[in-house]
Design an enzyme around this catalytic site. Structure first.
Site, mmCIF file in Angstrom:
data_model
loop_
_atom_site.group_PDB
_atom_site.id
_atom_site.type_symbol
_atom_site.label_atom_id
_atom_site.label_comp_id
_atom_site.label_asym_id
_atom_site.label_seq_id
_atom_site.Cartn_x
_atom_site.Cartn_y
_atom_site.Cartn_z
ATOM 1 N N ASN A 9 9.293 12.747 0.299
ATOM 2 C CA ASN A 9 9.787 12.068 1.387
ATOM 3 C C ASN A 9 11.149 11.444 1.080
ATOM 4 O O ASN A 9 12.168 11.418 2.372
ATOM 5 C CB ASN A 9 8.706 10.694 1.642
ATOM 6 C CG ASN A 9 7.595 11.141 2.383
ATOM 7 O OD1 ASN A 9 7.527 11.330 3.443
ATOM 8 N ND2 ASN A 9 6.377 11.086 1.674
ATOM 9 N N ILE A 49 3.361 -2.155 -7.636
ATOM 10 C CA ILE A 49 3.360 -3.288 -6.905
ATOM 11 C C ILE A 49 4.338 -4.275 -7.049
ATOM 12 O O ILE A 49 4.715 -4.455 -8.192
ATOM 13 C CB ILE A 49 1.849 -3.740 -7.087
ATOM 14 C CG1 ILE A 49 0.707 -2.979 -6.527
ATOM 15 C CG2 ILE A 49 1.699 -5.161 -6.392
ATOM 16 C CD1 ILE A 49 -0.515 -3.144 -6.702
ATOM 17 N N HIS A 59 2.593 4.839 3.497
ATOM 18 C CA HIS A 59 1.461 4.846 2.939
ATOM 19 C C HIS A 59 0.636 5.627 3.563
ATOM 20 O O HIS A 59 0.580 6.118 4.843
ATOM 21 C CB HIS A 59 0.787 3.503 3.210
ATOM 22 C CG HIS A 59 -0.648 3.319 2.453
ATOM 23 N ND1 HIS A 59 -0.656 3.066 1.139
ATOM 24 C CD2 HIS A 59 -1.814 3.450 2.935
ATOM 25 C CE1 HIS A 59 -1.983 3.081 0.926
ATOM 26 N NE2 HIS A 59 -2.584 3.145 1.939
#
Ligand code: GAR
Length: 195
Positions: free
Chosen positions: A14, A92, A109
């Site tokens: 990506n 995270i 996501h």
């Protein structure tokens, strides 16, 4: 021209699509690709494309998330990004870190949020018998995978799909969605894009 930093943890497909798109009349330019894993394949690819890279190994900061983030902030602040794109970044981030960049940090996501935040999204979609899966680009807020949606793309779940076959089908669409959503966001349009 908006400065974009991209955070990755792995192969960075990506990230590559975002970097490839940021030329010509695009309102952004890539200023940094950073990873929590010095071995992330995407770092070498970014470097080959002339984008500055940085690695901060999270394993050197076991149990010290604040220390990891302070180390990650150094190259980030030096690059002075206007926008941060998380692209397969698998750590995270704390609310402190997120709030510093709130409203200008994007994530992709691999699910149709609000369904399946967190991990193993494709296995969960197959397990649930969903007819469709997909990916979502959203603004990052302190709540995991719960920020405002900037774009979403859908694919069918096919009979016989495994998490890997479904992930591959979704990834092809991620590569279309993320660059398009970034262009739109950078141009000031925060309405969701459905591809
Ligand atoms: C992508 O499918 C992305 O949506 C996912 O990781 C993959 C990274 O691939 N992200 C997450 O699961 C974030 N929680 P890439 O490194 O080839 O872009």
């Amino acid at each position: 021209m908006k400065r974009v930093a991209i955070l990755i943890s792995g192969g960075g497909s990506n990230m590559l699509r975002l970097v490839e798109d940021m030329t010509g009349d695009h309102p952004c330019r890539p200023v940094l690709v950073a990873s929590n894993d010095p071995a992330a394949g995407g770092l070498a690819k970014a470097s080959q494309m002339g984008v500055p890279i940085a690695a901060v190994d999270h394993r050197h900061f076991r149990g010290d998330r604040a220390g990891f983030e302070a180390a990650l902030l150094e190259p980030l602040l030096q690059a002075a990004p206007d926008i941060i794109c998380l692209a397969g970044f698998m750590r995270i981030l704390t609310p402190d870190f997120v709030q510093r960049f709130q409203g200008r940090m994007l994530n992709i996501h691999p699910s149709l949020l609000p369904k399946y935040p967190g991990l193993h999204t494709h296995a969960r979609a197959i397990e649930a018998g969903d007819a469709e899966a997909g990916a979502t680009v959203h603004l990052v807020t302190p709540d995991l995978d719960a920020g405002p949606i900037l774009g979403q793309t859908r694919v069918p779940v096919l009979a016989g799909d495994t998490p890997d076959t479904l992930a591959a089908r979704v990834l092809v669409r991620e590569h279309q969605l993320y660059p398009a959503a970034l262009r739109r966001f950078a141009a000031g349009d925060h309405t969701p894009l459905y591809l």
